[in-house]
Write an enzyme that holds these catalytic residues in place. Sequence first.
Site, short mmCIF file in Angstrom:
data_model
loop_
_atom_site.label_atom_id
_atom_site.label_comp_id
_atom_site.label_asym_id
_atom_site.label_seq_id
_atom_site.Cartn_x
_atom_site.Cartn_y
_atom_site.Cartn_z
N CYS A 166 -1.03 3.93 -6.42
CA CYS A 166 -1.34 2.83 -5.43
C CYS A 166 -1.27 1.59 -6.52
O CYS A 166 -2.11 1.71 -7.17
CB CYS A 166 -3.10 3.66 -5.52
SG CYS A 166 -4.46 2.69 -4.69
N CYS A 180 1.06 -0.81 0.27
CA CYS A 180 -0.29 0.17 0.11
C CYS A 180 0.59 0.80 -0.20
O CYS A 180 1.61 1.60 0.48
CB CYS A 180 -0.23 0.04 1.57
SG CYS A 180 -1.51 1.79 1.64
#
Length: 259
Positions: free
Chosen positions: A183, A73
């Site tokens: 992302c 992440c």
Amino acid sequence: MSNSPIGIFDSGVGGTSIWREIHKRLPSEHTIYLADSKNAPYGPKGKEKIIDLSVKNTELLLKKGCKMIVVACNTATTNAIRHLRKNYDVPFIGIEPAIKPAALQTKSGTIGILATKGTLSSELFHKTSDLYANGVQIIEQVGEGLVPLIENGKIESPEMEKLLKLYLTPMLHANIDYLVLGCSHYPYLIPKLQSFLPKHVKIIDSGIAVARQTEAILAKHDLSTQEETRGNCIFYSNGNPEILQHILKHDFSVEALDF
């Protein structure tokens, strides 16, 4: 420890794009993946909350015997990985936007980055930009709303089309020739992004680089598996497991877990 699993966590299903590259490169390694979909997206949350969630995920993976943690992440990496490395003894692999290759290869002198608010506002992101993108114009865009749509299985929705058009249009007007995905959810949008972007605009994500780094750090710490059979891959989700199951197809099963 060498035959213990690699732990991977993300704020939902997006980190499976990183898991796929790791599994492709290291098929004999066992893996455990946590999808913290209940708390997705991490991007709008403050740094302390992101650290708290990352600690929770890390401790759960360590209880399950993981030998290494991959923070799949961008937002958790940029805000929490320093804290994790300071407080736990296992190796951590982070993920950050691939600004360096885009900045080195751009011919137009302008690159775009689509990322979460948490990543774009982080100290690590700005340090990386200053280090590698000197003299290169970076068009930053917060992908607000994209992660919830992906988490809810709405990649092909009109809402997704509308947001991508809104976010990409200013980048195209600025003449970008590279789009950096900041992302781990966003690689699942690559087919949609390619339909909006001219053919000369190249898309870069971090998955392959993270897999290479995972292999290198395992070797450095003498943690590479000694097994030669295909690794066991376990997936947990604290959200709707059907969304993660849909992304994984029927190759792997997903277990609902409240964490």
